[in-house]
Design a protein around this motif. Structure first.
Motif, short mmCIF file in Angstrom:
data_model
loop_
_atom_site.label_atom_id
_atom_site.label_comp_id
_atom_site.label_asym_id
_atom_site.label_seq_id
_atom_site.Cartn_x
_atom_site.Cartn_y
_atom_site.Cartn_z
N TYR A 293 0.84 -1.19 0.00
CA TYR A 293 0.00 0.00 0.00
C TYR A 293 0.88 1.24 0.00
O TYR A 293 1.93 1.28 0.66
N THR A 294 0.46 2.24 -0.75
CA THR A 294 1.19 3.51 -0.79
C THR A 294 0.37 4.59 -0.09
O THR A 294 -0.64 5.06 -0.63
N PRO A 295 0.77 4.99 1.11
CA PRO A 295 0.02 6.03 1.84
C PRO A 295 0.14 7.37 1.12
O PRO A 295 1.10 7.62 0.38
N ASP A 296 -0.85 8.24 1.32
CA ASP A 296 -0.76 9.56 0.71
C ASP A 296 0.20 10.44 1.51
O ASP A 296 0.72 10.04 2.56
N GLU A 297 0.45 11.62 1.02
CA GLU A 297 1.46 12.50 1.62
C GLU A 297 1.09 13.00 3.01
O GLU A 297 1.94 13.49 3.75
N PHE A 298 -0.18 12.89 3.37
CA PHE A 298 -0.62 13.37 4.69
C PHE A 298 -0.85 12.21 5.66
O PHE A 298 -1.47 12.38 6.70
N ALA A 299 -0.36 11.04 5.31
CA ALA A 299 -0.61 9.85 6.13
C ALA A 299 0.03 9.98 7.51
O ALA A 299 1.09 10.57 7.68
N VAL A 300 -0.64 9.38 8.49
CA VAL A 300 -0.14 9.32 9.86
C VAL A 300 0.12 7.85 10.19
O VAL A 300 -0.73 6.99 9.93
N GLY A 301 1.27 7.56 10.80
CA GLY A 301 1.58 6.20 11.19
C GLY A 301 2.59 5.51 10.30
O GLY A 301 3.04 4.41 10.61
N HIS A 302 2.95 6.12 9.19
CA HIS A 302 3.92 5.51 8.28
C HIS A 302 5.31 6.12 8.52
O HIS A 302 5.47 7.35 8.53
N THR A 303 6.30 5.25 8.68
CA THR A 303 7.68 5.69 8.91
C THR A 303 8.50 5.52 7.64
O THR A 303 8.42 4.48 6.98
N LYS A 304 9.25 6.53 7.30
CA LYS A 304 10.07 6.48 6.11
C LYS A 304 11.06 5.32 6.20
O LYS A 304 11.71 5.11 7.21
N GLY A 305 11.17 4.52 5.13
CA GLY A 305 12.03 3.35 5.11
C GLY A 305 11.28 2.06 5.36
O GLY A 305 11.76 0.97 5.04
N ASN A 306 10.10 2.16 5.98
CA ASN A 306 9.25 0.99 6.18
C ASN A 306 8.34 0.77 4.98
O ASN A 306 8.22 1.63 4.11
N LYS A 307 7.67 -0.36 4.96
CA LYS A 307 6.71 -0.66 3.92
C LYS A 307 5.30 -0.69 4.52
O LYS A 307 5.12 -1.09 5.67
N ALA A 308 4.34 -0.27 3.71
CA ALA A 308 2.95 -0.26 4.17
C ALA A 308 2.18 -1.38 3.48
O ALA A 308 2.41 -1.69 2.30
N TYR A 309 1.28 -1.99 4.26
CA TYR A 309 0.45 -3.07 3.72
C TYR A 309 -1.00 -2.84 4.12
O TYR A 309 -1.29 -2.35 5.22
N LYS A 310 -1.89 -3.22 3.21
CA LYS A 310 -3.32 -3.05 3.45
C LYS A 310 -4.00 -4.42 3.52
O LYS A 310 -3.71 -5.30 2.72
N VAL A 311 -4.91 -4.57 4.49
CA VAL A 311 -5.73 -5.77 4.59
C VAL A 311 -7.19 -5.35 4.60
O VAL A 311 -7.54 -4.28 5.10
N THR A 312 -8.02 -6.18 4.03
CA THR A 312 -9.46 -5.92 4.00
C THR A 312 -10.15 -6.83 4.98
O THR A 312 -9.95 -8.06 4.95
N VAL A 313 -10.94 -6.25 5.86
CA VAL A 313 -11.67 -7.00 6.88
C VAL A 313 -13.15 -6.99 6.53
O VAL A 313 -13.73 -5.92 6.30
N VAL A 314 -13.74 -8.18 6.50
CA VAL A 314 -15.17 -8.31 6.21
C VAL A 314 -15.84 -8.94 7.43
O VAL A 314 -15.40 -9.99 7.91
N ILE A 315 -16.88 -8.29 7.93
CA ILE A 315 -17.65 -8.84 9.05
C ILE A 315 -19.07 -9.10 8.57
O ILE A 315 -19.77 -8.18 8.12
N GLU A 316 -19.48 -10.35 8.67
CA GLU A 316 -20.82 -10.75 8.22
C GLU A 316 -21.62 -11.27 9.40
O GLU A 316 -21.12 -12.06 10.21
N ASN A 317 -22.85 -10.81 9.51
CA ASN A 317 -23.72 -11.21 10.60
C ASN A 317 -24.73 -12.22 10.08
O ASN A 317 -25.72 -11.87 9.45
#
Length: 268
Positions: free
Chosen positions: A164-188
């Motif tokens: 995942y590529t965070p936008d320029e205003f992202a919070v929580g991303h440290t330069k030199g690290n990699k970002a990953y996205k996961v999708t969570v689905v909750i079904e009732n």
């Protein structure tokens, strides 16, 4: 003798003054204050109702005396009547709150007694990754795409981790690290609605299990919240910051305080 009787008689046309009768207004004010204060505590709705009704009656009666000139505390009687009315309103509100709380408590007791209350523990088929200190995790670690099925009909699924590529205003991303996205689905799939406001997701990365900080930016979907009705599901994305050399991402999702968390072991 005649002169003595004349001295004892009051002057003609002047009747003795009647004392003012302010007691009803004073009593209404006192009872109104106590009733209103009692009404602020829902459990004492019954006391607020009784005192409020008496204060209202006494206050109205006291105003009648004021109009007839038998009392001179119009402000006190009016305040007492108003406070009596307020106490009655608070009594009704308190009764509703109390009866609703009792009804919910009885429902919970019945569920526990009848065994219909879900233990809310997930399943799986892999050894469980150890949770962080203070967190309770049961079941077994799952792989990407696996669903954790809770015995109240709730199913939680976590997708594979994608770069995942965070936008320029992202919070929580440290330069030199990699970002990953996961999708969570909750079904009732259960019979009762599910409050999703307490759903949380945390992650650890690499063989050392360092904390993978959650990333917030303008591209990610909003966190899961609100209510999930029976037969419905919701989807949301979480992004995490991981060291560049991390080979795995351990994602832990908890549907709420009453649920045990489930862990997914995702390959990077």
């Amino acid at each position: 003798m005649s002169q003595s009787m004349q001295q004892q008689q009051p002057p003609f046309g002047h009747a003795p003054a009647q004392p003012l009768r302010n007691g009803l207004g004073t009593a209404a004010l006192v009872l109104g204050i106590i009733g209103t204060l009692s009404g602020l505590i829902p459990f004492f709705f019954w006391l607020a109702g009784i005192l409020g009704l008496i204060a209202l009656i006494l206050g109205l009666s006291g105003r009648g005396r004021v109009k007839r000139g038998e009392a001179a505390n119009k402000g006190v009687t009016t305040t007492g009547a108003v406070l009596g009315l307020v106490a009655l309103i608070l009594s009704v509100v308190g009764a509703v709150i109390t009866f609703k709380a009792v009804d919910e408590a009885v429902d919970e007791i019945n569920k526990a007694t009848n065994g219909s209350s879900a233990s809310k523990k997930p399943g799986g088929d892999k050894p469980l990754e150890k949770a962080e200190e203070g967190e309770e995790v049961t079941g077994k670690a799952l792989e990407a795409g696996d669903g954790a099925e809770y015995d109240d009909g709730l199913t939680v699924t976590v997708s594979a981790a994608k770069p995942y590529t965070p936008d320029e205003f992202a919070v929580g991303h440290t330069k030199g690290n990699k970002a990953y996205k996961v999708t969570v689905v909750i079904e009732n799939t259960g019979k009762e609605k599910f409050d999703a406001n307490l759903v949380t997701a945390d992650a650890r990365a690499g063989k050392d299990g360092v904390e993978a900080e959650q990333i917030f930016d303008g591209k990610l979907s909003a966190p899961i919240d609100g209510t999930i009705l029976p037969g419905k599901k919701v989807t949301a994305d979480w992004a995490f910051d991981a060291p560049a050399d991390a080979k795995n991402l351990t994602v832990e999702v908890s549907p709420g305080f009453e649920y045990n968390a489930t862990v997914w072991e995702l390959k990077l």
